[in-house]
Design an enzyme around this catalytic site. Structure first.
Site, PDB file in Angstrom:
ATOM      1  N   LYS A  91       1.854 -47.563 -63.334  1.00 40.83           N
ATOM      2  CA  LYS A  91       1.336 -46.204 -63.551  1.00 40.83           C
ATOM      3  C   LYS A  91       2.430 -45.270 -64.066  1.00 40.83           C
ATOM      4  O   LYS A  91       2.152 -44.140 -64.461  1.00 40.83           O
ATOM      5  CB  LYS A  91       0.755 -45.648 -62.249  1.00 40.83           C
TER       6      LYS A  91
ATOM      7  N   GLN B 245       0.453 -41.480 -57.723  1.00 36.53           N
ATOM      8  CA  GLN B 245      -0.008 -40.513 -58.722  1.00 36.53           C
ATOM      9  C   GLN B 245       0.935 -39.318 -58.831  1.00 36.53           C
ATOM     10  O   GLN B 245       0.650 -38.373 -59.580  1.00 36.53           O
ATOM     11  CB  GLN B 245      -1.427 -40.025 -58.384  1.00 36.53           C
TER      12      GLN B 245
ATOM     13  N   CYS C 104     -11.860 -46.445 -56.601  1.00 31.62           N
ATOM     14  CA  CYS C 104     -11.307 -46.987 -55.347  1.00 31.62           C
ATOM     15  C   CYS C 104     -11.191 -45.906 -54.283  1.00 31.62           C
ATOM     16  O   CYS C 104     -10.241 -45.908 -53.490  1.00 31.62           O
ATOM     17  CB  CYS C 104      -9.966 -47.672 -55.563  1.00 31.62           C
TER      18      CYS C 104
ATOM     19  N   ASP D  93       1.753 -42.147 -50.166  1.00 35.50           N
ATOM     20  CA  ASP D  93       1.307 -42.871 -51.356  1.00 35.50           C
ATOM     21  C   ASP D  93       1.653 -42.004 -52.563  1.00 35.50           C
ATOM     22  O   ASP D  93       0.983 -41.001 -52.832  1.00 35.50           O
ATOM     23  CB  ASP D  93      -0.203 -43.132 -51.268  1.00 35.50           C
TER      24      ASP D  93
ATOM     25  N   HIS E 205      -7.066 -43.331 -51.621  1.00 33.16           N
ATOM     26  CA  HIS E 205      -7.401 -44.558 -52.354  1.00 33.16           C
ATOM     27  C   HIS E 205      -7.598 -45.650 -51.301  1.00 33.16           C
ATOM     28  O   HIS E 205      -6.947 -45.629 -50.258  1.00 33.16           O
ATOM     29  CB  HIS E 205      -6.210 -44.889 -53.261  1.00 33.16           C
TER      30      HIS E 205
END
Lengths: 439, 168
Positions: free
Chosen positions: A249, A226, A395, A223, A146
């Site tokens: 999220k 997700q 993104c 990261d 991203h």
């Protein structure tokens, strides 16, 4: 699959009943089929109630003031930190509140830039020298990132003279590790990568990447935006140095996220933002800083949102992330059947398997193209059927360029998504090419 | 007709499939020429548009390359047909009318004169009901305005001498 039992129909119905927004209709009375949870998730009633309750009953500035409200607000804020820490397998002192995951990554990159500037002037602690970057050093990312986990490292490289390198992505959407030992080498100072791609849904081989970084003494930045909402995540077990994730999220509010940092790293790291609430002694000449995590939380914090994020973590924890992962693995398998529709091509792994950790090797975020129809037009036809998907580059422009497409449509699920919704999505998608008279 | 069918009028689908002016062509000698590259950063749609203006101040040709959704591509195509041979004043009027149409929330302009002037471009009335898609329809118009400014034709039409390339 050897994954734990998914949610029963009764459990799933109870889950859905917790989300008020899922009951609404769109586009002339059609039931909403919300398949954009990778962009932002919907919120259960308990999260909404927690924010309202905070403002109605406890609102006060935290970590200052001796009155009862200040005590209660501080307790709620710190309890939320403990809930989030416990949810991701971290110690409470290792979780820094940020305004989101983007801010968390920028906090780390800004601290590294600050350490580099400090070192040039002979200031800063000896321990902070491990964050110093310069010409000859390398920062490694992946082609699947991203923009939030790419642009800050590009900028940090440009400002320090370090070189940015990256691991490539294979045709199946997974990371290409064939040159891992060449790309991650003794010059590598940082290896930053997504746990789960927001485009392909692929789960990265964290253990392999962390081992490669450890061999050369590089810091790892994960990261986890997700992964945390969809898989059991134990940051200590993953052995990463830093990790970031956002509240919105993972069923929590917007405006809040978290940075995880191993304790000794947070202790060694200078603040990126300075001001009130992060200081010990301030004179007109100089200031000493609080220990972490407060050192990184300058200014009035987003207390109500943090409280909401803590409740979201508790809600997911009580449901059980093994069950969430199993449920979403079923959804991913249902989604991937779109590859059988003529003209539809999935960008990313085409199957759901089991990774070395016993967890699904992809999540229920599936990006795709429809031959002859632009992603925006695909999204518009699905929207007309009440189905909300994301269209565009999500993104992640370099990853789209790697696959030779400017834009994709993406369907992404969360714990409240049903198989019936995925079936409705597939049916609507089947009609797209006919609508645009594409053979 | 559903909202979706109002958006994707047949004329739009036809232009998207068989676009007018696609393929960049150099301006003939003696013409003012300008080029503009416009991008919609939220979705990656892009267009590179080249305009040639005759010595009499009228648009000679508009040619372009682009990729994007059917709305953005059809809109450049319809615009190309509409502004070819138009004077700078006519282009300015059409641009203003089309922006008004996009701001009409699906209602149209309510004026036969205005809708006659826009011709096929009135087919985009349905798009104005979808705020997220209006910028798709406006991408080509932004490229036209910018390329005309770069060509010096706008300044020439207002009576000032065209800028040389170095000044532009």
């Amino acid at each position: 699959m050897t994954i734990a039992t998914a949610l029963s129909a009764t459990e799933l119905a109870a889950v859905r009943a917790d989300f008020p927004l899922l009951a609404r209709t769109v586009r002339g009375g059609r039931p909403l089929v919300y398949l954009d949870s990778a962009a932002t998730s919907q919120k259960p009633q308990v999260v909404l109630d927690a924010e309202v309750d905070f403002y109605e009953q406890r609102n006060a500035a935290v970590h200052r003031g001796a009155h009862q409200l200040a005590e209660e607000a501080t307790e709620a804020f710190e309890d939320a930190r403990a809930a989030v820490a416990g949810f991701v397998g971290a110690d409470v002192g290792e979780i820094v509140w940020t305004s989101g995951a983007t801010a968390a990554i920028n906090l780390v990159s800004a601290a590294m830039l600050g350490s580099t500037l400090d070192a040039a002037l002979g200031r800063g602690s000896d321990a902070s020298r491990r964050f110093v970057l310069g010409p000859g050093d390398e920062i490694v990312v992946t082609e699947a990132e991203h923009h939030a986990n790419l642009v800050p490292w590009q900028e940090l490289s440009a400002r320090t003279g370090a070189t940015l390198r990256w691991l490539r992505v294979s045709d199946d959407g997974r990371l290409d590790l064939s040159d891992l030992d060449e790309v991650v080498n003794e010059r590598t100072k940082v290896l930053a990568f997504a746990h789960v791609s927001n485009v392909t849904g692929a789960v990265a081989p964290v253990a392999t990447l962390v081992a490669a970084a450890r061999r050369v003494g590089a810091l790892t930045v994960l990261d986890a935006c997700q992964s945390v909402p969809h898989l059991p995540v134990d940051l200590h077990a993953l052995d990463v140095d830093f990790a970031v994730f956002s509240g919105h999220k993972m069923l929590g509010p917007t405006g809040v996220g978290a940075l995880y940092g191993r304790r000794e790293l947070l202790e060694a790291m200078p603040p990126a933002t300075t001001g009130g609430s992060m200081v010990e002694i301030v004179t007109m000449e100089r200031t000493t800083f609080s220990p972490p995590p407060q050192r990184f939380e300058a200014g009035t914090q987003m207390v109500a949102q943090a409280v909401g994020m803590g409740v979201a973590a508790q809600w997911l924890g009580e449901l059980g992330m093994q069950a969430v992962a199993a449920h979403e693995a079923e959804l991913a398998a249902e989604m991937l059947k779109i590859a059988d529709i003529p003209g539809v091509r999935v960008i990313g792994p085409s199957t759901v398997g089991v990774g070395p950790d016993g967890l699904p090797d992809r999540v229920a975020a599936v990006s795709f193209v429809v031959d002859g129809v632009h992603a925006h037009d695909v999204g518009q036809v699905l929207d007309d059927a009440g189905i909300a998907v994301r269209v565009g580059h999500h993104c992640a422009q370099p990853l789209h360029r790697r696959f030779g497409v400017a834009a994709t449509a993406r369907a992404s699920a969360s714990v409240y998504t049903t198989v019936e919704e995925i079936v409705a999505f597939r049916e609507a998608l089947t009609g797209v090419r006919a609508f645009f008279s594409v053979d | 007709m559903s909202s979706l069918e109002q958006m994707y009028q047949q004329v739009i689908l036809d232009h998207a499939k068989h676009p007018v002016g696609r393929g960049l062509v150099d301006a003939p000698a003696g013409h003012l020429a300008g080029e503009s590259h416009q991008i919609n950063p939220t979705c990656g749609d892009e267009v590179t548009l080249r305009v040639a203006v005759r010595p009499d101040g009228h648009v000679d040709t508009v040619t372009w390359e682009g990729q994007g959704c059917s709305i953005s591509q059809a809109s450049v195509s319809v615009m190309t047909s509409l502004v070819t041979d138009a004077s700078m004043a006519e282009v300015a009027r059409l641009d203003a009318l089309f922006h008004d149409l996009m701001g009409s929330r699906g209602k149209g302009l309510g004026s036969d004169d205005a809708e006659d002037a826009l011709g096929d471009a009135t087919a985009f009335t349905g798009v104005s009901q979808y705020p997220a898609r209006i910028k798709c329809a406006l991408l080509g118009w932004a490229a036209l305005k910018d390329s005309l400014a770069r060509s010096g034709a706008l300044a020439a039409a207002q009576g000032s001498p065209p800028q040389t390339k170095e000044e532009a």
